[in-house]
Design an enzyme around this catalytic site. Structure first.
Site, mmCIF file in Angstrom:
data_model
loop_
_atom_site.group_PDB
_atom_site.id
_atom_site.type_symbol
_atom_site.label_atom_id
_atom_site.label_comp_id
_atom_site.label_asym_id
_atom_site.label_seq_id
_atom_site.Cartn_x
_atom_site.Cartn_y
_atom_site.Cartn_z
ATOM 1 N N LYS A 91 85.926 32.409 84.268
ATOM 2 C CA LYS A 91 86.277 33.345 83.208
ATOM 3 C C LYS A 91 85.040 34.050 82.672
ATOM 4 O O LYS A 91 85.144 35.087 82.034
ATOM 5 C CB LYS A 91 87.062 32.639 82.093
ATOM 6 C CG LYS A 91 86.434 31.390 81.526
ATOM 7 C CD LYS A 91 87.301 30.776 80.410
ATOM 8 C CE LYS A 91 87.997 29.512 80.847
ATOM 9 N NZ LYS A 91 88.519 28.657 79.809
ATOM 10 N N LYS B 48 81.945 30.007 92.046
ATOM 11 C CA LYS B 48 83.240 29.581 91.506
ATOM 12 C C LYS B 48 83.920 30.757 90.786
ATOM 13 O O LYS B 48 83.248 31.534 90.107
ATOM 14 C CB LYS B 48 82.940 28.431 90.525
ATOM 15 C CG LYS B 48 84.117 27.840 89.836
ATOM 16 C CD LYS B 48 83.692 26.758 88.847
ATOM 17 C CE LYS B 48 83.493 27.343 87.469
ATOM 18 N NZ LYS B 48 83.847 26.435 86.359
ATOM 19 N N LYS C 281 74.385 26.542 82.979
ATOM 20 C CA LYS C 281 74.750 27.400 81.850
ATOM 21 C C LYS C 281 73.542 27.799 81.029
ATOM 22 O O LYS C 281 73.473 28.913 80.515
ATOM 23 C CB LYS C 281 75.753 26.663 80.939
ATOM 24 C CG LYS C 281 77.158 26.658 81.482
ATOM 25 C CD LYS C 281 78.152 26.333 80.381
ATOM 26 C CE LYS C 281 79.578 26.390 80.917
ATOM 27 N NZ LYS C 281 80.557 25.918 79.947
HETATM 28 P P1 AMP Z 1 86.959 25.848 82.104
HETATM 29 O O1 AMP Z 1 87.532 27.192 82.373
HETATM 30 O O2 AMP Z 1 85.567 25.736 82.615
HETATM 31 O O3 AMP Z 1 87.176 25.386 80.693
HETATM 32 O O4 AMP Z 1 87.790 24.847 83.020
HETATM 33 C C1 AMP Z 1 89.056 24.336 82.709
HETATM 34 C C2 AMP Z 1 89.595 23.526 83.867
HETATM 35 O O5 AMP Z 1 89.837 24.373 84.992
HETATM 36 C C3 AMP Z 1 88.653 22.420 84.363
HETATM 37 O O6 AMP Z 1 89.424 21.307 84.779
HETATM 38 C C4 AMP Z 1 87.984 23.054 85.534
HETATM 39 O O7 AMP Z 1 87.521 22.101 86.462
HETATM 40 C C5 AMP Z 1 89.106 23.895 86.122
HETATM 41 N N1 AMP Z 1 88.568 25.060 86.825
HETATM 42 C C6 AMP Z 1 87.841 26.075 86.278
HETATM 43 N N2 AMP Z 1 87.511 26.984 87.210
HETATM 44 C C7 AMP Z 1 88.023 26.525 88.384
HETATM 45 C C8 AMP Z 1 88.004 27.007 89.747
HETATM 46 N N3 AMP Z 1 87.390 28.165 90.054
HETATM 47 N N4 AMP Z 1 88.633 26.274 90.687
HETATM 48 C C9 AMP Z 1 89.268 25.126 90.374
HETATM 49 N N5 AMP Z 1 89.312 24.611 89.125
HETATM 50 C C10 AMP Z 1 88.708 25.289 88.147
#
Ligand code: AMP
Ligand code: TRP
Length: 344
Positions: free
Chosen positions: A204, A201, A118
């Site tokens: 968002k 990955k 990041k």
């Molecule tokens: P974040 O959007 O980074 O706050 O992630 C929130 C949750 O969603 C966390 O448990 C991440 O590990 C999961 N997560 C985010 N992006 C992915 C993805 N592309 N595939 C699987 N899990 C995800």
């Protein structure tokens, strides 16, 4: 401390930074719901204090927090059976986070790969909070003595850090106070990839909206994004092993399997030998049928923001009732005088 001495309790969090994706749904929220339905105590948090490690427009942060709460409920989290709240309403998180800043070692934090990704070349200019964030995450988990943490693959290292912090605290103070929580990373969807690039990955924060499916996307947008998803020129194989080296194809098969609650091998049994021109419309139809009820329910809930806020207040009260005594005991272990009776 093994976790067997502790009552099982699940904690997880998601940042209210907008655009909840299919990756968040399949990798995290869908599994939050399964754990709630297993009858374990479940605590799920919109981690607004984590979100501000990068700039958030205040009005958008408030909107995104309510939208995430609506998404949680639209996906099947029930505010009666799970505790749902936003992090900043329970001050114990920030307080234990500071204590853990004094437990975690700089060397441990320097190994966090997500920070390196990041911060990138900007490492001198990002906030101190972005660097310290895994220690706040450890506090989120441990202030509930949570034992199980459902997350996607990308968060594994942070949960392992929480284990290290718990172990060091227990060792330094000669107590058996914090459990060492276990990450729960299971199923086909632990890492859903971008629709444009199978090596990245789905996120968002990807600049291209075509790289992801958002929970708020309508049926036409979902179908278009799947139709345009990158693939390769070969038909679908017969077994999951043959998807090795075909990241985009593997990703679409995993998305199908996870949405349909099927094994990847069963998906391939159904589609072996078929071209993507046949698989993609089937996937689009499945995705729309699963996501449309979610986005519709989110819309209905967001029509009544006061009700969302009421649910978060109630969840916050229930969360604080668990967290505050654990924080009080932590202060006591540290030797801090706690003689005030009115805390706030
Ligand atoms: P974040 O959007 O980074 O706050 O992630 C929130 C949750 O969603 C966390 O448990 C991440 O590990 C999961 N997560 C985010 N992006 C992915 C993805 N592309 N595939 C699987 N899990 C995800
Ligand atoms: N760091 C997680 C993410 O970005 C969100 C998070 C914060 C979290 N605190 C947590 C996840 C505690 C699990 C448990 O996805």
């Amino acid at each position: 401390m093994g976790i067997s001495e502790f009552t099982p309790r699940v904690f997880s969090g998601i940042q209210p930074s907008g655009n909840l994706t299919l990756g968040n749904y399949l990798g995290a929220v869908k599994r939050f719901v399964e754990m709630q339905d297993d009858g374990i105590e479940t605590v799920y948090c919109m981690v607004d204090l984590h979100a501000i490690t990068v700039w958030q427009e205040p009005a958008e942060l408030a909107h995104n927090t309510r939208e995430l709460a609506a998404a949680f409920m639209a996906c099947g989290l029930d505010p009666e059976r799970s505790i749902l709240f936003n992090q900043s309403q329970v001050s114990a998180h920030a307080e234990l986070g500071w204590i853990f800043n004094c437990v975690a070692r700089l060397g441990w934090m320097n190994r966090m790969t997500q920070f390196k990704d990041k911060a990138g070349k900007n490492a001198e200019r990002v906030s101190l909070g972005l660097f310290a964030y895994p220690s706040l995450m450890a506090a989120d988990i441990l202030v509930y003595h949570a034992t199980h943490v459902p997350v996607g693959e990308d968060q594994k290292q942070h949960v392992e850090l929480a284990r290290d912090i718990a172990a060091k605290f227990n060792h330094d103070f000669g107590v058996a106070f914090f459990p060492e929580p276990e990450p729960v990373i299971e199923g086909s969807a632990t890492r859903i990839m971008s629709l444009r690039d199978g090596s990245r990955k789905m996120s968002k924060s990807d600049p291209s909206d075509m790289s992801r499916i958002n929970l708020t996307d309508g049926p036409d947008t979902i179908s278009r994004k799947i139709r345009k998803a990158r693939t390769d020129p070969f038909p679908l194989p017969e077994t999951p092993g043959e998807l090795d080296g075909r990241p985009e194809a593997g990703n679409l098969v995993r998305i199908y399997a996870s949405l349909a609650d099927m094994a990847e091998s069963d998906v391939l049994r159904q589609f072996a030998g078929k071209p993507f021109s046949e698989f993609k419309p089937a996937l689009a139809e499945l995705a729309v049928s699963r996501l449309r009820p979610i986005s519709e329910a989110m819309g209905r809930m967001l029509d009544d923001p006061a009700e969302v806020d009421r649910i978060l207040a109630e969840g916050g009260d229930r969360a604080a009732a668990i967290a505050d005594p654990i924080l009080d005991r932590t202060f006591e272990i540290l030797g801090m005088i706690r003689s005030r009776t009115r805390k706030r």
